[in-house]
Design a protein around this motif. Structure first.
Motif, short mmCIF file in Angstrom:
data_model
loop_
_atom_site.label_atom_id
_atom_site.label_comp_id
_atom_site.label_asym_id
_atom_site.label_seq_id
_atom_site.Cartn_x
_atom_site.Cartn_y
_atom_site.Cartn_z
N THR A 51 0.83 -1.21 0.00
CA THR A 51 0.00 0.00 0.00
C THR A 51 0.86 1.26 0.00
O THR A 51 0.55 2.24 -0.69
N SER A 52 1.94 1.25 0.77
CA SER A 52 2.83 2.41 0.83
C SER A 52 3.48 2.68 -0.52
O SER A 52 3.59 3.83 -0.96
N LEU A 53 3.90 1.62 -1.20
CA LEU A 53 4.55 1.77 -2.50
C LEU A 53 3.58 2.35 -3.53
O LEU A 53 3.93 3.28 -4.29
N GLN A 54 2.38 1.83 -3.54
CA GLN A 54 1.39 2.37 -4.48
C GLN A 54 0.99 3.80 -4.12
O GLN A 54 0.76 4.63 -5.00
N LEU A 88 5.52 -4.92 -8.39
CA LEU A 88 6.15 -5.14 -7.09
C LEU A 88 5.11 -5.23 -5.98
O LEU A 88 5.22 -6.08 -5.09
N ALA A 89 4.10 -4.37 -6.03
CA ALA A 89 3.04 -4.42 -5.01
C ALA A 89 2.27 -5.73 -5.09
O ALA A 89 1.94 -6.34 -4.05
N ARG A 90 1.99 -6.20 -6.30
CA ARG A 90 1.27 -7.47 -6.46
C ARG A 90 2.11 -8.63 -5.93
O ARG A 90 1.58 -9.54 -5.28
N LEU A 126 3.26 -12.81 -1.82
CA LEU A 126 4.15 -13.41 -0.81
C LEU A 126 3.49 -13.37 0.56
O LEU A 126 3.58 -14.34 1.33
N GLY A 127 2.84 -12.25 0.89
CA GLY A 127 2.15 -12.16 2.17
C GLY A 127 1.02 -13.15 2.28
O GLY A 127 0.81 -13.77 3.34
N GLU A 128 0.28 -13.34 1.21
CA GLU A 128 -0.81 -14.31 1.21
C GLU A 128 -0.28 -15.73 1.35
O GLU A 128 -0.91 -16.59 2.00
N MET A 188 15.66 -0.05 -8.29
CA MET A 188 16.68 -1.09 -8.47
C MET A 188 16.96 -1.78 -7.14
O MET A 188 17.05 -3.01 -7.06
N GLU A 189 17.09 -1.00 -6.08
CA GLU A 189 17.32 -1.58 -4.76
C GLU A 189 16.14 -2.42 -4.32
O GLU A 189 16.30 -3.49 -3.71
N MET A 190 14.93 -1.92 -4.60
CA MET A 190 13.73 -2.67 -4.21
C MET A 190 13.66 -4.02 -4.92
O MET A 190 13.29 -5.03 -4.32
N VAL A 191 14.02 -4.03 -6.18
CA VAL A 191 13.99 -5.29 -6.93
C VAL A 191 14.97 -6.29 -6.32
O VAL A 191 14.66 -7.48 -6.15
N GLU A 192 16.17 -5.83 -5.98
CA GLU A 192 17.16 -6.72 -5.37
C GLU A 192 16.67 -7.25 -4.02
O GLU A 192 16.81 -8.44 -3.71
#
Length: 428
Positions: free
Chosen positions: A229-232, A338-340, A345-347, A402-406
């Motif tokens: 939610t924060s990212l979106q 990324l949000a999806r 992963l949380g689910e 880029m950092e988030m993807v890693e």
């Protein structure tokens, strides 16, 4: 200027009556209303009430040692130790109660046993040597136990037991009683402590138990949704056409969620420590890999730090609309992916099942990495005619992605390993 007083004929002066106040209402009703409101709206508030009722039940049960004559005849004044045990070890979580109870039992046994041996040795020596033996043993065991409380692993699991050991050992060895009396007193007190511990276990584990493992599991799962939610929210604030009031609301919302994730380290470590003591219950068995929860929590905090750093991009809100419009569509698509993935992963952790695309998440992230690189090249090569300061926001945003993807790749691997260790079933 002088004031003018106008008399009204026929008017009577009515003295002001002081409004009566109900002191009982003012003192007791607001806390009661707040209490009922918290119960109604907050699950944690209901659990606090349940814990309080359970503590009252435990105290009533252990007080029967005094209230019932047959029991009092057997335990006598030593029943006070059972009451003290309930007061000291009955905790909110079942794992915490079990941990403190076992620590108290181990500390009492070791302290009482070694104290009896030291007292017997001092009695055998006799004379002036008795005080010397007592002083030496108190110094050695007291210093050693105190040092052990500073060792991180021992402090985390057995700090309370070490403290009880120091107390019990000193009480026994310094008492100056004969060895036979020391053994008799230690036996009686240990039996009543065991009674208190049994009452605590019965109430804590069998009467609406509150499990630290459930709290840890639910808390970890909620952070995936918070970060998604924060990212979106940031993406909407940065690229969306919203007014200033809406922008401030979104900014405060995504910042608060990220900060709530950042402040979970101590809570996680405490809950993991309690969860390791809990017996098999529900979906959690013996030797459950709680250490993986700590690792996943650490990765989520790192990810929250990266998302929170995106606020720096908003400082360059005056940069070229052309540059921002050029990067808007691909950036929004990447953020949505990324949000999806975070929600998937949380689910997966929540349901303890492998999500449908879990095996493909890492490969998808590699594709996302390539897309981010294309955006970086596009924003630096295609806009060379603009001043460099205009692209600081987009450049910071691209670097953060880029950092988030890693970090997402590492997080996906940790969730996959958790599923392997826990035997997550396939999603039918």
């Amino acid at each position: 200027m002088a004031s003018t007083v106008i008399d009204i004929p026929g008017a009577e002066i009515v003295p002001c009556r002081k409004q009566k106040t109900n002191k009982f209402y003012d003192i007791f009703c607001p806390p009661i209303v707040l209490f009922l409101t918290e119960i109604k709206s907050n699950r944690q508030g209901m659990r606090k009430v349940i814990h309080s009722i359970k503590a009252g039940i435990a105290l009533v049960l252990v007080s029967l040692l005094y209230l019932l004559d047959p029991l009092y005849t057997q335990v006598g004044q030593n029943g006070m130790w059972a009451i003290m045990t309930v007061v000291l070890i009955f905790e909110f979580y079942a794992g915490a109660t079990l941990s403190k109870g076992i620590n108290r039992g181990i500390g009492t046994l070791l302290g009482g046993g070694l104290g009896c041996l030291a007292a017997a040795l001092a009695q055998a020596v006799g004379g002036a040597g008795k005080a010397v033996i007592v002083a030496i043993t108190v110094f050695i065991f007291g210093a050693a136990a105190t040092y052990s409380r500073q060792v991180p692993n021992i402090k985390r699991k057995f700090d309370y037991g070490a403290m009880v050991f120091i107390l019990t050992f000193n009480l026994v060895v310094v008492s100056g009683l004969r060895a036979k009396q020391v053994l008799e007193i230690a036996r009686d007190r240990l039996s009543t402590i065991a009674m208190g511990f049994a009452v605590c276990l019965f109430v804590s584990l069998l009467v609406f138990p509150i499990w630290a493992s459930d709290e840890l599991h639910d808390s970890l799962v909620s952070r995936f949704e918070h970060l998604a939610t924060s990212l979106q929210g940031f993406c909407e604030e940065y690229f969306g056409n919203v007014d200033e009031d809406e922008k401030k609301k979104i900014s405060v919302d995504f910042s608060s969620k990220c900060k709530s994730v950042l402040h979970t380290k101590m809570k996680d470590e405490t809950l993991v420590n309690f969860a390791r003591w809990e017996p098999w219950h529900g979906k959690f068995g013996f030797f459950y890999p709680w250490g993986k929860y700590l690792k996943i929590g650490e990765d989520l905090r790192d990810l929250a730090t990266i998302i929170l750093s995106l606020k720096a991009c908003l400082m360059h809100s005056s940069e070229s609309s052309t540059r921002r419009r050029l990067a808007k569509e691909p950036c929004e698509a990447i953020v949505a992916q990324l949000a999806r993935m975070l929600r998937e992963l949380g689910e997966s952790v929540k349901r303890m099942k492998k999500c449908e695309s879990e095996d493909k998440i890492v490969s998808k992230l590699k594709t996302v990495r390539q897309e981010v690189r294309l955006i970086a090249n596009l924003s630096t090569v295609g806009m060379n005619h603009l001043e460099k300061i205009d692209g600081l926001g987009i450049a910071s945003f691209v670097c953060s992605m880029m950092e988030m993807v890693e970090k997402m790749e590492e997080l996906a691997k940790q969730v996959e390993q958790l599923g392997q260790l826990c035997g997550f079933s396939s999603n039918d």
